[in-house]
Scaffold this motif. Structure first.
Motif, PDB file in Angstrom:
ATOM      1  N   SER A   1       1.013  -1.162   0.019  1.00 20.05           N
ATOM      2  CA  SER A   1      -0.275   0.116  -0.057  1.00 20.05           C
ATOM      3  C   SER A   1       0.938   1.155   0.400  1.00 20.05           C
ATOM      4  O   SER A   1       2.229   0.816   0.202  1.00 20.05           O
ATOM      5  CB  SER A   1      -0.850  -0.146   1.041  1.00 20.05           C
ATOM      6  OG  SER A   1       0.167   0.172   2.528  1.00 20.05           O
ATOM      7  N   ALA A   2      -0.082   2.080  -0.296  1.00 25.06           N
ATOM      8  CA  ALA A   2       1.393   3.563  -0.219  1.00 25.06           C
ATOM      9  C   ALA A   2       1.377   3.785   0.994  1.00 25.06           C
ATOM     10  O   ALA A   2       0.247   3.912   1.737  1.00 25.06           O
ATOM     11  CB  ALA A   2      -0.294   4.997  -1.015  1.00 25.06           C
ATOM     12  N   ARG A   3       2.689   4.676   0.844  1.00 30.02           N
ATOM     13  CA  ARG A   3       3.068   5.425   2.127  1.00 30.02           C
ATOM     14  C   ARG A   3       2.072   6.654   2.236  1.00 30.02           C
ATOM     15  O   ARG A   3       1.858   7.711   2.181  1.00 30.02           O
ATOM     16  CB  ARG A   3       4.289   5.982   2.485  1.00 30.02           C
ATOM     17  CG  ARG A   3       5.991   5.292   1.770  1.00 30.02           C
ATOM     18  CD  ARG A   3       6.945   6.051   1.758  1.00 30.02           C
ATOM     19  NE  ARG A   3       8.034   5.038   1.670  1.00 30.02           N
ATOM     20  CZ  ARG A   3       8.922   4.580   2.874  1.00 30.02           C
ATOM     21  NH1 ARG A   3       8.766   5.238   4.105  1.00 30.02           N
ATOM     22  NH2 ARG A   3       9.997   3.921   1.913  1.00 30.02           N
ATOM     23  N   GLY A   4       1.837   6.626   4.109  1.00 33.19           N
ATOM     24  CA  GLY A   4       1.008   7.514   4.409  1.00 33.19           C
ATOM     25  C   GLY A   4      -0.204   6.961   3.923  1.00 33.19           C
ATOM     26  O   GLY A   4      -1.065   8.479   5.426  1.00 33.19           O
ATOM     27  N   SER A   5      -0.498   6.115   3.650  1.00 33.19           N
ATOM     28  CA  SER A   5      -2.497   5.980   3.692  1.00 33.19           C
ATOM     29  C   SER A   5      -2.684   5.227   5.023  1.00 33.19           C
ATOM     30  O   SER A   5      -1.935   4.853   5.746  1.00 33.19           O
ATOM     31  CB  SER A   5      -2.673   5.478   2.237  1.00 33.19           C
ATOM     32  OG  SER A   5      -2.000   3.859   2.204  1.00 33.19           O
TER      33      SER A   5
END
Length: 329
Positions: free
Chosen positions: A59-63
């Motif tokens: 998954s995307a960083r910060g999400s």
């Protein structure tokens, strides 16, 4: 006075006699695989817990996106004890010629000696049947005397047994086949503490092992070791597995079929042996004993009927960890 007056030989005293009989352990029992103890209930519950890891999507960083954890599911599988019972009758004629016409104490000594002999016979019979149940647990099915199924561990726990045919001699690679079976056992018992490996072998399977060139070389090394001098001729280590010959049985029935072997890791609590309270008033809700012995007077003091009983639950709690080996045609 009755031959066995109730106030002289109570059920608890008779039970003490049959449990105190000096009895050598049965071969499988002596291996110490089965955790044996008494319980206060007539059944036990074995917890089955789904195990395994799961795949995690990136998954995307910060999400806040992430993979939800799959919590292991668990349920309880119930097993009720069975009853093994043998009966005998002690009559005056059985002890008339050995009874001494002296004090009551002298007479009771003779009766107790006869009781001890009867208890020995009962204990021998029950012990042999308990040993048969232990071998059944190893194989995955505990059978009754008529061949009907008492406990089917694979059915109860929802597993199927892994079976492998072993090719011996020319054209077969024994080492690779054995390691494949061992790996299958490891895969089926992932996460469990293993203290070694065993393979219980029928006589024919053992003979095939000893005629395989690769195994013979291992056996020759074994014969030269200090271990060989402990008179363990029917037990040999090969690929870190103890291969044990099992040619015992009851009558014509062998505990392990001649052409089979059962390979498994040695895991604490994998094999359990529980003894539940007897169907006797004074035993209700008490911790179960391996054996019970009771007596009841016949009419007109013509003798006593003696019952020997056992109320076991003998199981393999990880049946999928036992790999059935057979001789390849």
């Amino acid at each position: 006075m009755p031959i066995l007056a109730n106030n002289d030989f109570t059920g608890s005293e008779l039970t003490a006699i049959i449990n105190d009989v000096q009895q050598p352990q049965q071969p499988l029992q002596s291996l110490g695989l089965f955790d044996a103890k008494g319980v206060r209930t007539t059944g036990i519950k074995v917890e089955r817990k789904a195990q395994g890891l799961q795949l995690v999507q990136t998954s995307a960083r910060g999400s806040s996106s992430g993979t939800d954890m799959n919590h292991a599911t668990r349920d309880m599988v119930t097993f009720e004890s069975v009853r093994l019972m043998v009966k005998d009758t002690l009559q005056p004629a059985d002890i008339q010629n050995i009874r001494q016409f002296a004090a009551d104490d002298d007479e009771l000594i003779e009766v107790r000696a006869e009781l001890a002999e009867r208890a020995q016979r009962m204990r021998d019979t029950l012990d042999a049947n308990l040993e048969r149940m232990r071998f059944g647990a190893i194989k995955g099915q505990v059978l009754d005397a008529d061949g009907s199924v008492i406990f089917d561990m694979f059915q109860k726990f929802g597993y199927t047994q892994t079976k492998k045919a072993i090719q011996f001699g020319t054209g077969g690679n024994l080492e690779a086949q054995v390691l494949a079976a061992k790996n299958a056992a490891d895969k089926a018992t992932t996460g469990k503490l293993r203290k070694g490996y065993m393979a219980l072998c029928g006589a024919g399977f053992t003979d095939k092992l000893h005629t395989d060139d690769e195994f013979k070389r291992a056996y020759d090394r074994y014969q030269d070791s200090a271990q060989a001098r402990t008179d363990m001729r029917d037990r040999i280590a090969y690929k870190n597995i103890d291969w044990i010959k099992c040619d015992d049985g009851i009558g014509s029935e062998l505990y392990i079929p001649e052409d089979k072997a059962y390979l498994f890791p040695v895991i604490p609590q994998m094999f359990i042996e529980r003894y539940t309270p007897g169907d006797i008033m004074w035993a209700v809700n008490q911790r179960g004993l391996p054996f019970y012995m009771t007596q009841e007077d016949l009419k007109h003091d013509m003798g006593v009927e003696i019952w020997g009983r056992s109320f076991p639950i003998i199981l393999n709690t990880i049946p999928q960890g036992v790999i059935e080996l057979s001789i390849s045609a």
